[in-house]
Scaffold this motif. Sequence first.
Motif, short mmCIF file in Angstrom:
data_model
loop_
_atom_site.label_atom_id
_atom_site.label_comp_id
_atom_site.label_asym_id
_atom_site.label_seq_id
_atom_site.Cartn_x
_atom_site.Cartn_y
_atom_site.Cartn_z
N VAL A 1 3.46 0.92 -5.17
CA VAL A 1 2.80 1.30 -5.85
C VAL A 1 4.30 2.16 -6.39
CG1 VAL A 1 2.67 3.47 -8.08
CG2 VAL A 1 0.87 2.48 -7.03
N LEU A 2 5.26 2.02 -7.28
CA LEU A 2 6.29 2.77 -7.58
C LEU A 2 6.92 3.28 -8.21
CD1 LEU A 2 9.68 3.42 -6.25
CD2 LEU A 2 9.96 1.07 -7.24
N ALA A 3 6.96 5.27 -8.67
CA ALA A 3 6.50 6.02 -10.30
C ALA A 3 7.88 6.57 -9.93
CB ALA A 3 5.14 6.43 -9.77
N VAL A 4 8.22 6.50 -11.42
CA VAL A 4 9.51 7.24 -11.53
C VAL A 4 8.05 8.65 -12.18
CG1 VAL A 4 11.21 8.74 -12.93
CG2 VAL A 4 10.71 6.34 -11.67
N THR A 5 8.64 9.75 -11.57
CA THR A 5 8.19 10.94 -12.11
C THR A 5 8.80 12.01 -12.26
OG1 THR A 5 6.10 12.79 -12.24
CG2 THR A 5 7.22 11.86 -10.07
N HIS A 6 8.41 13.16 -13.48
CA HIS A 6 9.46 14.72 -13.08
C HIS A 6 8.24 15.35 -13.00
CE1 HIS A 6 12.81 13.11 -15.86
NE2 HIS A 6 13.15 12.94 -14.88
N ASP A 7 7.09 15.05 -12.71
CA ASP A 7 6.07 16.22 -11.82
C ASP A 7 6.14 16.72 -10.87
OD1 ASP A 7 4.80 15.85 -14.71
OD2 ASP A 7 4.29 14.23 -14.79
N HIS A 8 6.74 17.25 -10.58
CA HIS A 8 6.98 17.44 -9.06
C HIS A 8 5.46 18.35 -8.31
CE1 HIS A 8 11.19 17.87 -7.89
NE2 HIS A 8 11.11 17.52 -10.02
N GLU A 9 4.54 18.77 -9.42
CA GLU A 9 2.96 19.16 -8.00
C GLU A 9 2.47 17.87 -8.03
OE1 GLU A 9 4.13 19.41 -11.53
OE2 GLU A 9 2.29 18.90 -12.66
N GLY B 1 19.66 10.02 -16.59
CA GLY B 1 20.63 9.20 -16.61
C GLY B 1 20.62 9.16 -15.14
N SER B 2 20.32 9.27 -14.68
CA SER B 2 20.94 8.71 -13.11
C SER B 2 20.49 7.13 -12.00
CB SER B 2 20.71 9.48 -12.32
OG SER B 2 18.64 9.70 -11.50
N GLY B 3 19.78 6.57 -13.66
CA GLY B 3 19.47 5.20 -13.49
C GLY B 3 17.93 4.36 -12.60
N LYS B 4 17.05 5.71 -12.96
CA LYS B 4 15.76 5.36 -12.37
C LYS B 4 15.22 4.28 -12.75
CE LYS B 4 14.00 9.37 -13.18
NZ LYS B 4 15.60 10.06 -13.98
N ASN C 1 0.78 -1.24 -0.45
CA ASN C 1 -0.02 0.25 0.13
C ASN C 1 0.92 0.90 0.26
OD1 ASN C 1 -2.81 -1.16 -0.08
ND2 ASN C 1 -2.07 -1.96 1.63
N GLU C 2 2.32 1.13 -0.08
CA GLU C 2 2.66 2.50 -0.02
C GLU C 2 3.07 3.17 -1.21
OE1 GLU C 2 6.88 3.68 2.10
OE2 GLU C 2 7.02 2.21 1.72
N ARG C 3 3.33 4.29 -1.47
CA ARG C 3 2.86 4.46 -2.91
C ARG C 3 4.49 5.83 -3.11
NH1 ARG C 3 -3.03 7.60 -2.36
NH2 ARG C 3 -3.99 5.09 -2.67
N VAL C 4 5.45 5.14 -3.21
CA VAL C 4 6.30 6.19 -3.70
C VAL C 4 7.15 6.39 -4.74
CG1 VAL C 4 8.81 5.58 -3.58
CG2 VAL C 4 7.56 3.94 -1.37
N ALA C 5 7.22 8.27 -5.42
CA ALA C 5 7.44 8.40 -6.69
C ALA C 5 9.61 8.71 -5.97
CB ALA C 5 7.31 10.11 -6.25
N ILE C 6 9.89 8.21 -7.24
CA ILE C 6 10.95 7.95 -7.73
C ILE C 6 12.30 9.37 -8.40
CG2 ILE C 6 13.04 7.61 -8.48
CD1 ILE C 6 12.18 4.48 -8.04
#
Length: 222
Positions: free
Chosen positions: A194-202, A38-41, A28-33
């Motif tokens: 959920v493990l989500a790479v995002t550039h959407d800071h909002e 190029g950092s390896g996400k 149930n954790e929701r983590v944004a990366i």
Amino acid sequence: MITVENLTFGYGGTGFRLRVPKFVLQDNERVAIVGPSGSGKTTLLNLIAGILTPEAGRIDVAGTDVAALSDVERRRFRASTIGFVFQDFALLDYLSARQNILYPYRITPALTLDTDARDRAEALAAACGIGDKLDRHPSALSQGEQQRVAICRALVTQPKLILSDEATGNLDPDSKARILDLLFEQAALAGAPVLAVTHDHELLPRFGRVLDFAQFREGAEA
Ligand code: ADP
Ligand code: MG
């Protein structure tokens, strides 16, 4: 739910190295990366999904040591357990949007393509706003529509873990929020993290935790 421990990985012949001393993701954790390009996400998501194999270390997903599985076992495990929204969508153009969404059922003997699965595909597509485009092929869809197809495909199997690589990247702000709602809603139904790479800071305040990827570069402080 997911434990990554003492993980090291490098692409042969390049200087890039990833090192993750310890990373735990609870049900149930929701983590944004977040982290620079190029950092390896993407590499980390591919390792967790078993698409790449680590040089050393342990990756435990829902009680299974992914790195210890054979290639065939790993593919099956991925298809039945993990919903992965790829950064480049990875849609097949010879298939319609509907067939792309249902693709996991074609390639996974453990999954049965029944009425429930077809109904779920329709419902997810409708929730994403592509319910009327299911007979089109990816080349006849916009980037944002292709992205929604990829999201539906990742969710249709009711996965135990959702990995998302820039899933909201090509969408307008309203759609971003709605797609994230859908990801979280489906994750909650399955008790999946959920493990989500995002550039959407909002969008970051919507996550329980934000992981800055800079810390995983080889040589960085753990
Ligand atoms: P991010 O997703 O954070 O932008 P990636 O995980 O895609 O970063 O890439 C991390 C590094 O590994 C980059 O320097 C990239 O060029 C390199 N890389 C990615 N995929 C490959 C590959 N298949 N072969 C060699 N190097 C790769
Ligand atoms: Mg990436």
